[in-house]
Structure formats: structure tokens, C-alpha cells
Motif scaffolding. Structure first.
Motif, PDB file in Angstrom:
ATOM      1  N   LEU A  82       9.546   3.494  -0.833  1.00  0.00           N
ATOM      2  CA  LEU A  82       8.502   2.468  -0.768  1.00  0.00           C
ATOM      3  C   LEU A  82       7.626   2.626   0.467  1.00  0.00           C
ATOM      4  O   LEU A  82       6.539   2.050   0.536  1.00  0.00           O
ATOM      5  CB  LEU A  82       9.126   1.071  -0.795  1.00  0.00           C
ATOM      6  CG  LEU A  82       9.896   0.707  -2.069  1.00  0.00           C
ATOM      7  CD1 LEU A  82      10.407  -0.733  -1.986  1.00  0.00           C
ATOM      8  CD2 LEU A  82       9.047   0.909  -3.316  1.00  0.00           C
ATOM      9  N   ALA A  83       8.082   3.394   1.459  1.00  0.00           N
ATOM     10  CA  ALA A  83       7.250   3.689   2.621  1.00  0.00           C
ATOM     11  C   ALA A  83       5.951   4.373   2.213  1.00  0.00           C
ATOM     12  O   ALA A  83       4.940   4.289   2.938  1.00  0.00           O
ATOM     13  CB  ALA A  83       8.021   4.567   3.614  1.00  0.00           C
ATOM     14  N   VAL A  84       5.957   5.044   1.058  1.00  0.00           N
ATOM     15  CA  VAL A  84       4.720   5.593   0.489  1.00  0.00           C
ATOM     16  C   VAL A  84       4.275   4.776  -0.714  1.00  0.00           C
ATOM     17  O   VAL A  84       3.112   4.383  -0.826  1.00  0.00           O
ATOM     18  CB  VAL A  84       4.894   7.076   0.107  1.00  0.00           C
ATOM     19  CG1 VAL A  84       3.734   7.553  -0.779  1.00  0.00           C
ATOM     20  CG2 VAL A  84       4.949   7.928   1.356  1.00  0.00           C
ATOM     21  N   HIS A  85       5.204   4.491  -1.618  1.00  0.00           N
ATOM     22  CA  HIS A  85       4.810   3.805  -2.851  1.00  0.00           C
ATOM     23  C   HIS A  85       4.185   2.432  -2.590  1.00  0.00           C
ATOM     24  O   HIS A  85       3.133   2.101  -3.151  1.00  0.00           O
ATOM     25  CB  HIS A  85       6.040   3.653  -3.765  1.00  0.00           C
ATOM     26  CG  HIS A  85       6.473   4.931  -4.385  1.00  0.00           C
ATOM     27  ND1 HIS A  85       7.792   5.210  -4.685  1.00  0.00           N
ATOM     28  CD2 HIS A  85       5.765   6.033  -4.762  1.00  0.00           C
ATOM     29  CE1 HIS A  85       7.877   6.412  -5.228  1.00  0.00           C
ATOM     30  NE2 HIS A  85       6.662   6.933  -5.282  1.00  0.00           N
ATOM     31  N   THR A  86       4.829   1.631  -1.757  1.00  0.00           N
ATOM     32  CA  THR A  86       4.308   0.286  -1.479  1.00  0.00           C
ATOM     33  C   THR A  86       3.309   0.300  -0.331  1.00  0.00           C
ATOM     34  O   THR A  86       2.185  -0.192  -0.464  1.00  0.00           O
ATOM     35  CB  THR A  86       5.461  -0.679  -1.148  1.00  0.00           C
ATOM     36  OG1 THR A  86       6.280  -0.837  -2.311  1.00  0.00           O
ATOM     37  CG2 THR A  86       4.925  -2.039  -0.734  1.00  0.00           C
ATOM     38  N   ASP A  87       3.722   0.852   0.811  1.00  0.00           N
ATOM     39  CA  ASP A  87       2.919   0.706   2.022  1.00  0.00           C
ATOM     40  C   ASP A  87       1.627   1.511   1.990  1.00  0.00           C
ATOM     41  O   ASP A  87       0.635   1.112   2.609  1.00  0.00           O
ATOM     42  CB  ASP A  87       3.752   1.118   3.256  1.00  0.00           C
ATOM     43  CG  ASP A  87       4.949   0.213   3.450  1.00  0.00           C
ATOM     44  OD1 ASP A  87       4.937  -0.905   2.909  1.00  0.00           O
ATOM     45  OD2 ASP A  87       5.906   0.626   4.129  1.00  0.00           O
ATOM     46  N   VAL A  88       1.620   2.636   1.288  1.00  0.00           N
ATOM     47  CA  VAL A  88       0.422   3.475   1.228  1.00  0.00           C
ATOM     48  C   VAL A  88      -0.308   3.308  -0.111  1.00  0.00           C
ATOM     49  O   VAL A  88      -1.464   2.907  -0.155  1.00  0.00           O
ATOM     50  CB  VAL A  88       0.787   4.956   1.464  1.00  0.00           C
ATOM     51  CG1 VAL A  88      -0.456   5.835   1.318  1.00  0.00           C
ATOM     52  CG2 VAL A  88       1.414   5.142   2.835  1.00  0.00           C
ATOM     53  N   MET A  89       0.405   3.576  -1.209  1.00  0.00           N
ATOM     54  CA  MET A  89      -0.276   3.597  -2.505  1.00  0.00           C
ATOM     55  C   MET A  89      -0.663   2.195  -2.964  1.00  0.00           C
ATOM     56  O   MET A  89      -1.818   1.956  -3.350  1.00  0.00           O
ATOM     57  CB  MET A  89       0.605   4.292  -3.539  1.00  0.00           C
ATOM     58  CG  MET A  89       0.744   5.785  -3.276  1.00  0.00           C
ATOM     59  SD  MET A  89       1.982   6.597  -4.320  1.00  0.00           S
ATOM     60  CE  MET A  89       1.419   6.155  -5.949  1.00  0.00           C
ATOM     61  N   ASP A  90       0.291   1.264  -2.915  1.00  0.00           N
ATOM     62  CA  ASP A  90      -0.018  -0.096  -3.363  1.00  0.00           C
ATOM     63  C   ASP A  90      -0.739  -0.886  -2.288  1.00  0.00           C
ATOM     64  O   ASP A  90      -1.558  -1.748  -2.600  1.00  0.00           O
ATOM     65  CB  ASP A  90       1.284  -0.807  -3.761  1.00  0.00           C
ATOM     66  CG  ASP A  90       1.025  -2.073  -4.562  1.00  0.00           C
ATOM     67  OD1 ASP A  90       0.166  -2.052  -5.452  1.00  0.00           O
ATOM     68  OD2 ASP A  90       1.680  -3.090  -4.290  1.00  0.00           O
ATOM     69  N   GLY A  91      -0.454  -0.608  -1.021  1.00  0.00           N
ATOM     70  CA  GLY A  91      -1.011  -1.408   0.063  1.00  0.00           C
ATOM     71  C   GLY A  91      -2.387  -0.994   0.522  1.00  0.00           C
ATOM     72  O   GLY A  91      -3.109  -1.807   1.103  1.00  0.00           O
ATOM     73  N   VAL A  92      -2.766   0.278   0.278  1.00  0.00           N
ATOM     74  CA  VAL A  92      -4.065   0.770   0.747  1.00  0.00           C
ATOM     75  C   VAL A  92      -4.824   1.487  -0.371  1.00  0.00           C
ATOM     76  O   VAL A  92      -5.955   1.133  -0.691  1.00  0.00           O
ATOM     77  CB  VAL A  92      -3.894   1.722   1.970  1.00  0.00           C
ATOM     78  CG1 VAL A  92      -5.246   2.281   2.403  1.00  0.00           C
ATOM     79  CG2 VAL A  92      -3.213   1.008   3.126  1.00  0.00           C
ATOM     80  N   LEU A  93      -4.179   2.484  -0.974  1.00  0.00           N
ATOM     81  CA  LEU A  93      -4.923   3.369  -1.869  1.00  0.00           C
ATOM     82  C   LEU A  93      -5.365   2.693  -3.155  1.00  0.00           C
ATOM     83  O   LEU A  93      -6.389   3.066  -3.739  1.00  0.00           O
ATOM     84  CB  LEU A  93      -4.098   4.617  -2.178  1.00  0.00           C
ATOM     85  CG  LEU A  93      -3.747   5.508  -0.972  1.00  0.00           C
ATOM     86  CD1 LEU A  93      -3.044   6.776  -1.442  1.00  0.00           C
ATOM     87  CD2 LEU A  93      -4.986   5.857  -0.150  1.00  0.00           C
ATOM     88  N   ARG A  94      -4.613   1.690  -3.650  1.00  0.00           N
ATOM     89  CA  ARG A  94      -5.076   1.036  -4.894  1.00  0.00           C
ATOM     90  C   ARG A  94      -6.410   0.329  -4.675  1.00  0.00           C
ATOM     91  O   ARG A  94      -7.258   0.282  -5.575  1.00  0.00           O
ATOM     92  CB  ARG A  94      -4.023   0.091  -5.448  1.00  0.00           C
ATOM     93  CG  ARG A  94      -3.830  -1.229  -4.744  1.00  0.00           C
ATOM     94  CD  ARG A  94      -2.871  -2.117  -5.544  1.00  0.00           C
ATOM     95  NE  ARG A  94      -2.377  -3.234  -4.745  1.00  0.00           N
ATOM     96  CZ  ARG A  94      -2.844  -4.473  -4.828  1.00  0.00           C
ATOM     97  NH1 ARG A  94      -3.828  -4.747  -5.658  1.00  0.00           N
ATOM     98  NH2 ARG A  94      -2.337  -5.427  -4.069  1.00  0.00           N
ATOM     99  N   PHE A  95      -6.611  -0.229  -3.483  1.00  0.00           N
ATOM    100  CA  PHE A  95      -7.887  -0.890  -3.184  1.00  0.00           C
ATOM    101  C   PHE A  95      -9.006   0.140  -3.039  1.00  0.00           C
ATOM    102  O   PHE A  95     -10.114  -0.058  -3.556  1.00  0.00           O
ATOM    103  CB  PHE A  95      -7.759  -1.704  -1.889  1.00  0.00           C
ATOM    104  CG  PHE A  95      -6.767  -2.828  -1.974  1.00  0.00           C
ATOM    105  CD1 PHE A  95      -7.128  -4.063  -2.482  1.00  0.00           C
ATOM    106  CD2 PHE A  95      -5.460  -2.655  -1.541  1.00  0.00           C
ATOM    107  CE1 PHE A  95      -6.222  -5.106  -2.565  1.00  0.00           C
ATOM    108  CE2 PHE A  95      -4.538  -3.688  -1.610  1.00  0.00           C
ATOM    109  CZ  PHE A  95      -4.914  -4.917  -2.130  1.00  0.00           C
ATOM    110  N   LEU A  96      -8.713   1.234  -2.336  1.00  0.00           N
ATOM    111  CA  LEU A  96      -9.723   2.262  -2.136  1.00  0.00           C
ATOM    112  C   LEU A  96     -10.105   2.912  -3.456  1.00  0.00           C
ATOM    113  O   LEU A  96     -11.299   3.134  -3.735  1.00  0.00           O
ATOM    114  CB  LEU A  96      -9.195   3.307  -1.150  1.00  0.00           C
ATOM    115  CG  LEU A  96     -10.126   4.481  -0.843  1.00  0.00           C
ATOM    116  CD1 LEU A  96     -11.451   3.994  -0.269  1.00  0.00           C
ATOM    117  CD2 LEU A  96      -9.445   5.461   0.113  1.00  0.00           C
ATOM    118  N   ALA A  97      -9.113   3.198  -4.284  1.00  0.00           N
ATOM    119  CA  ALA A  97      -9.398   3.817  -5.585  1.00  0.00           C
ATOM    120  C   ALA A  97     -10.303   2.932  -6.427  1.00  0.00           C
ATOM    121  O   ALA A  97     -11.241   3.410  -7.080  1.00  0.00           O
ATOM    122  CB  ALA A  97      -8.084   4.090  -6.325  1.00  0.00           C
ATOM    123  N   ALA A  98     -10.040   1.619  -6.415  1.00  0.00           N
ATOM    124  CA  ALA A  98     -10.851   0.699  -7.214  1.00  0.00           C
ATOM    125  C   ALA A  98     -12.284   0.622  -6.687  1.00  0.00           C
ATOM    126  O   ALA A  98     -13.242   0.565  -7.475  1.00  0.00           O
ATOM    127  CB  ALA A  98     -10.213  -0.687  -7.222  1.00  0.00           C
TER     128      ALA A  98
END
Length: 757
Positions: free
Chosen positions: A656-672
């Protein structure tokens, strides 16, 4: 003649030839004794104001009410006056005098206050004026009271020609009557309400607390109590919702919306009012920014680091109540909120050495720390202050405190410690600082090469009282030394331009009554600070800094800064994203695989280095509180003083250090954002993220076993929910000593970079 308080007030420059007799009557009246012209002749008054008219740094005006002269106002440059040389003066100061004409009939209650308000408004009408300076005779208690009521702070008695004066200063943000609630209008509140309800729907839906139902044509419906809200929305990977605020019907009230949803959200009844207060504060902040912080993205593309920091308007992208700041009044908000952009000077206290913990990085000494943080002469002045009180300076350490914290906590809650001289207030420090988005951390704008200062601040914000624990921070410099050394020695991390900003010193006072109690409490976290390295000296030629939070920023018109940066860069969107992922994601993946080392890499904790508007490197910060080694001592040995950061977790939680903190916490917003703006399709964006992870694995076959245990490409991962934490306990979201055990999950999410299941 008496003057009605409702009549209009205008200003006109004094004409010495025309106005000398009028002014003579005023300044020689017994009520004007403190003007020091009781024995002046008409000719002397004419000469005095002819001199002012000829002085480019001094002006005089007659104030008119309903066309009749009613008061005299003077403004002057205090740096070219009898106040010149006083250390309290700063650029942007304007000196002011005001004399209200003696009434010719019955005095009108409140008239002097109204005149004073008009005078202050004229002073601050010049945007270059940051503070107004006055120096009334110390015996003139009536005008001193008016000054204080208007927002002036009495600094000290000073000797000026003809009198002992009370030097007093009013900063723009402290002026009472400065249109302080001009942002609280129905129009701005409606915009703020719609934005916050749109975010609430999006994030609560993302965390599966609510389930909007499609009604066709891109519209959805959500039943909340007896109200059915309808709106337009689009969904992206990771169940990310983008809700159109303008489309929400009926017009929403976010507090009503949340109160109606409270049973579904799981907010304990006794904590619901606290959450609603944080929501109200977040609304007020949003309205203030709409009124006073409408900075178009075009102005930020080439802005400097602190201009970008102050222009951020959203706060944490996932938390709905993210600008709570409970404890700040409106004047505090304008003085200390990062978006207000005001300069702040730290207050300093001397803390008795035997009751205070100071810990330092391996390459730091106490002498070097204070020599760097205090300008020449300031340390000597502090020591002289202690000596003047009959105290030995060697018995004390110097500790910076937030100005709000001094006035509202140390001087009140810790009054016994101040009275015992275990704490001694030393006054303001010499440097201007700018508050960062984390609210209690400050960038030194006077000397950008010097350290950040992070201070304890006893306000409630986003699920925590923002204190600092002396006991917890004692190991902070050692932890930072180990992390920084690990990062610096790794060739992969160096090639990615990934570096650490160390917290090189931590200090905390423990001599208070609260530290003598058996049970821990927030009161043990009230008097502490730490110093963190500045990124400025480590910039290469042609590089600029930005907070990573800026990648998710949209201005008031909806324009995205990241879109503007990509368009201004010399590369296409895919190349830009690859460069960003190499600076951000690849180092984090490497730290996990090589050292089981996890950071908390959200937007505020990363400072990006940009060249030609493209990310080329990153500084990781906030290490001491938010880093973990997730493995056993035989794999990653740690110095004894650093063992605190070790924890053991299941592999799916470690990931989750990548799945939550990076992908869900930052990259999902940037991707959108990139997809919504037509810059880069979401599928292509997530393809680049997967490419980054796979390329790292290909380049490091020696880490294959660790990569397999993390399995970042698994088809689904556990859905860890942030708002659920805050909703469960608005006073303390997680136990910082055992954050993993505090997590709340809502099933799993489809991994947008995962292998087919």
C-alpha cells in the motif's frame, strides 16, 4: 459644528497658504496638547506645513465630512523620520498621524472611530503599505486605546524629539475594519458550497460510503435523507469521480448534506459538531481564496517556489474537511494561513537547558545551529536579555515558537513556566518566513538558503492537534541521518535525482506540569520545534522548485497548472509523465524493493525540481514522523536510536506504500486531470505507470524476490480509506506510533497497472 457619523469622508492635500489659520485653531486648542504646537503662531504653522509639502517623504491631508474640514492626517516614511534606525521597522511601513478637529458643538459618539477607520483605509489603499506605524505620547491614553482597538500592537516606549512615545504597529492583516468578511457573500459561498459538496460526493463515493445511481446522459442521483441530489459526473480508474459542481441540484449546503449523511458516514454523534466546524472552516477558507486568491494558472507557470506555495487552494486532495484550523480566528487566518502569503516572524523563547531536549544531526553542533538560524547580533541580544534578568545564558537553549502559539498557549497555559523563568520570551526573530501548506512549517524568505522551521501549533486541523512531541522527536535527526545516508549511497536513487531534506535538529521543552502526569496528552506537544534543510542551495543551474501538490492544482476558472506546464515544456505529454514518474515513482519503488523503506509521499511532502517546466528530480521531506522500514533486522539493520521506524506488516499492506499512498493518493487525481483536459488519456497514463514499474524490475534483477513479495502489478489491492479515518475520530485519525493498525479498508480496488486476473 458637529459631524454626523454617517456623512461621507474625503481627503484633500493641505494647502499651507489656504489652511494655515484653520490648522492653527486646531493644533493650539487645549484638546490638541499632544500635538506639541500649543504656542505656535499662524506663521509657524504655515512654515511647518510648507515644509511637509516640500518633503517627498511626508504628506499632509485635510479630511472632509460632508464638504467641511473635520480632521488632519499626515503620512510619512518612518525610515526617514525620528524613528529611523529602530530595529522594529521593516520595508512596507508607513508612518501616520491624525488629529480630529475640536468639536464646535455636541460631540457625536463614534465619530472619532469612524474618522480613524477612514484614515486607516486610506493608508492601506496603497498595496505597497504592509504596516502602519504610529508613535503617540505615552501619556495620551485615549489615542493609544483607539490604536489598540484598530489592531495596533504596542511594541515599546521610545525616545523621540519632545516626548516619550509608544511605538505601535498595525499590520494590514491585523487592521480591525479592513473588510474582514468581504468574502462571506451569498455568491462566493454558493461557489464554495458547490465545490465542497462535489468533492464530498466524489470522495465518499470513492470510499464506498455512498453510491450515486446513474439516471442517463451522464447524470447521477444521490438520496440524502429526504433530499435527492442530481448532478453530472464522470468516473475514471480507481473509482475516481469527477463531479461537476455547477450541475448539482438543488443548491447544496454542505453542512446539511453531511449532517443528513452522518449515520451512513459513521460519524460518532459526539464528534459530529467538531467535523461540521472543520467543514465550516474549510468553506470559509474556500470563499476567502475565491475573493482574495484568484491567481490564474498563467501567472504560475513561471512563478517562484513560494508564489506557487501560496497559490495552492485545495489542501489535501482526498480529505473533504481539509482546512479546519480550529483555533484560528479570522485575523489569525489572514496572518498565518499559507494562502494569505503574509510574512511571519518566529517568536523565540529561552528554555531552561536541564528541562529541554535538543537533538542534532551527526554533522551539526549547537553553536553551528544557532549561528546559522540567528543573524549576527541576535544571539547576543538574546543573551543580553537573559543577563538583564539576572539569568545565566549558558543555562538556556533557544527555541522558536509560532506567534499564535506564544500568545494563545505559552503565555496562558504555561504561565507558571514563564513566571519561573523556565521559559523566557525573547521577542521576534530577525527573519521573515512564509507558512507552507502544512500550516506549521515555515520557509525562510529572508535567507532562503537557511532551514525550514517546523513549530508546534495547538490548532485542530484535519484530524489532529498539530503539536510536536519532544520525546518522539528526540530520534528525528538520527532517523534523518540514516535515511539520507541510505538514499545518498544508492546509485539508482542518485540517477533519478531523488534526495532527502534532512531534519537536522529537534528541540522540545519538558519542564511543564503536563510532563509530570502519568497519562500522555496533547499538552505535552505544545513547546517544540525542528529545523529542516532548505532545497534552495542544492538546485542546479536552470532548475526551479515547486511543491508536488501543484500538479493537482486548478485555479478558480478550472484551469490546471500541470496542463499549462506540459504545454509550456519542450516535450509531449507522455515524455513529460515519464520524466515525472522517474523522479517520483521509480525512487519510491526502489526504496521499497531494496530497503523495505516506505515514505509518506503525498503532494506536500515532495518538492519537485523542474527544468524547462519538466520534473527532473525530487526532494523527499517530513522524514522523522512519516517513514517506516517494513522488515526485520537481519535484512535491514538499523542503529539502535533509529529502531523506532521499524515495523512488520503483511505483504499486501506493505504494498500500500505504492498502491494507496502513490497511486490512489496522488496519481488517480493527476490521471483524471490530464484525461479531463484532453492532454493524455487515462489508459495511456496508467500504461506509463506500469512501464515505470516494469522497467525498474528489468533494470534490477537482483531485487526480483523483493519485487515479487510486493507484487505491485497484482490485479487488485486493498482499498484503504482516508476520510473514513477522519470520520471515525475527528480528533485523532490514527495512532502515529502504530499507523498500520489504524487503517480502515473497504474491500479492494481494481489495479489500473495490474495483470489481468
Amino acid at each position: 459644528m458637529s459631524y454626523g457619523a454617517s456623512k461621507p469622508i474625503t481627503f484633500e492635500p493641505v494647502d499651507p497658504a489656504r489652511d494655515a489659520e484653520l490648522l492653527h485653531r486646531w493644533v493650539t486648542h487645549p484638546r490638541s496638547a499632544f500635538w506639541m504646537m500649543q504656542d505656535a503662531t499662524v506663521e509657524a504653522v504655515r512654515e511647518e506645513y510648507a515644509g511637509i509639502a516640500a518633503n517627498p517623504r511626508h504628506d499632509a491631508f485635510l479630511g472632509y465630512v460632508d464638504g467641511a474640514p473635520a480632521f488632519l492626517m499626515e503620512t510619512y516614511d518612518p525610515h526617514h523620520s525620528p524613528l529611523a534606525g529602530f530595529s522594529e521597522l521593516r520595508p512596507g511601513d508607513l508612518g501616520m498621524h491624525v488629529l480630529v478637529a475640536p468639536p464646535e458643538g455636541e460631540s457625536v459618539p463614534g465619530f472619532t472611530t469612524r474618522v480613524f477607520g477612514a484614515v486607516m483605509a486610506r493608508c492601506f489603499a496603497d498595496p505597497s503599505v504592509l504596516r502602519v506605524v504610529v508613535e503617540p505620547d505615552v501619556r495620551n491614553r485615549a489615542i493609544r486605546a483607539k490604536n489598540v482597538a484598530a489592531g495596533f500592537v504596542e511594541v515599546r516606549e521610545v525616545a523621540v524629539p519632545g516626548k516619550t512615545a509608544m511605538l505601535s504597529i498595525c499590520a494590514r492583516q491585523d487592521w480591525v475594519g479592513s473588510g474582514e468578511v468581504d468574502h462571506l457573500t451569498p455568491e462566493l459561498l454558493d461557489l464554495a458550497q458547490r465545490h465542497l459538496v462535489a468533492k464530498a460526493i466524489a470522495e465518499y463515493a470513492h470510499e464506498r460510503l455512498v453510491a450515486p445511481a446513474p439516471t442517463g446522459d451522464g447524470r447521477y442521483a444521490l438520496e440524502v435523507g429526504a433530499t435527492t441530489y442530481t448532478f453530472r459526473a464522470r468516473t475514471h480508474a480507481l473509482e475516481h469521480w469527477v463531479v461537476d459542481p455547477a450541475s448539482i441540484e438543488p443548491a447544496p449546503d454542505v453542512q446539511v448534506f453531511i449532517a443528513q449523511l452522518a449515520p451512513v458516514l459513521g460519524i460518532p454523534g459526539e464528534l459530529l459538531p467538531t467535523y461540521l466546524e472543520e467543514i465550516a472552516s474549510t468553506l470559509a477558507s474556500a470563499a476567502w481564496k475565491l475573493r482574495h486568491r484568484r491567481v490564474p494558472v498563467a501567472d504560475l507557470v513561471d512563478a517562484d517556489y513560494q508564489e506557487i506555495e501560496a497559490a495552492m487552494t485545495e489542501g489535501h486532495p482526498a480529505f473533504v474537511a481539509n482546512n479546519g484550523r480550529i483555533g484560528f480566528g479570522l485575523d489569525d487566518y489572514r496572518a498565518y494561513a499559507p494562502e494569505a502569503g503574509a510574512a511571519v516572524r518566529m517568536h523565540w523563547v529561552a528554555a531552561r537547558r536541564e528541562l529541554t531536549r535538543l537533538s542534532l544531526a551527526a554533522d551539526q553542533s549547537e553553536e553551528e545551529l544557532y549561528a546559522g538560524e540567528l543573524t549576527p547580533g541576535t544571539g547576543d541580544a538574546f543573551r543580553e536579555r537573559l543577563t538583564g534578568l539576572g539569568l545565566d545564558p549558558e543555562d538556556y537553549l533557544f527555541l522558536p515558537v509560532h506567534p499564535w502559539q506564544w500568545r494563545n498557549k505559552l503565555a496562558i497555559t504555561f504561565a507558571p513556566d514563564v513566571a519561573r523563568r523556565d521559559l523566557v520570551h525573547l521577542g521576534e526573530g530577525p527573519d521573515d518566513h512564509r507558512p507552507q501548506q502544512s500550516i506549521r512549517t515555515f520557509f525562510n524568505s529572508s535567507r532562503p538558503e537557511r532551514h525550514y522551521v517546523k513549530t508546534a501549533l495547538a490548532i485542530q486541523n484535519m484530524g489532529f492537534v498539530r503539536g510536536l512531541s519532544p520525546a518522539y522527536m528526540e530520534a528525528t535527526p538520527a532517523i534523518n541521518d540514516w535515511v539520507a545516508d541510505t538514499v545518498h549511497r544508492d546509485a539508482e536513487l542518485r540517477s533519478c535525482g531523488f534526495e532527502v531534506l534532512r531534519e537536522v535538529a529537534a528541540i522540545g521543552y519538558t519542564g511543564d506540569a503536563f510532563h509530570r502526569l502519568a497519562a500522555p496528552s496533547p499538552y505535552r506537544k505544545m513547546i517544540a520545534a525542528l529545523w529542516r534543510e532548505s532545497p534552495v542551495p542544492r538546485l542546479a543551474e536552470g532548475e526551479r522548485l515547486t511543491t508536488m501538490a501543484a500538479l493537482l492544482h486548478r485555479d478558480a476558472d478550472g484551469d490546471a497548472l500541470v496542463t499549462a506546464w506540459i504545454k509550456a515544456s519542450p516535450v509531449d505529454a507522455a515524455t513529460w509523465v515519464r520524466s515525472y514518474l522517474r523522479a517520483y515513482l521509480r525512487p519510491l519503488v526502489h526504496c521499497l524493493h531494496a530497503y523495505d523503506l516506505a515514505f509518506m509521499p503525498h503532494g506536500e511532502n515532495l518538492v519537485l525540481r523542474m527544468r524547462d517546466h519538466v520534473p527532473v528530480g525530487a526532494f523527499m521531506k517530513d522524514i522523522g514522523e512519516e517513514v517506516a522500514v517494513m522488515t526485520t533486522a537481519d535484512r535491514v539493520p538499523l542503529p539502535p536510536e533509529v529502531e523506532r521506524i521499524r515495523g512488520t506488516f503483511p505483504d499486501d499492506v506493505k504494498a500500500l506504500a505504492v498502491h494507496t499512498d502513490v497511486m490512489d493518493g496522488v496519481l488517480r487525481f493527476l490521471a483524471a486531470i490530464l484525461d479531463e483536459d484532453g492532454v493524455l488519456a487515462g489508459e495511456e497514463f496508467w500504461g506509463l505507470v506500469r512501464e515505470c514499474v516494469e522497467q525498474h524490475a528489468a533494470d534490477h534483477p537482483e531485487l526480483a524476490e523483493a519485487a515479487a513479495s510486493y507484487d505491485l502489478l497484482r490485479p487488485r489491492f486493498r482499498h484503504s480509506c482516508l476520510n473514513r479515518l477522519q470520520l471515525r475520530n475527528t480528533l485523532q485519525m490514527v495512532d502515529l506510533a502504530d499507523q498500520a493498525e489504524s487503517l480502515i479498508f473497504a474491500g479492494t480496488l481494481a489495479n489500473p497497472i495490474g495483470r489481468p486476473s
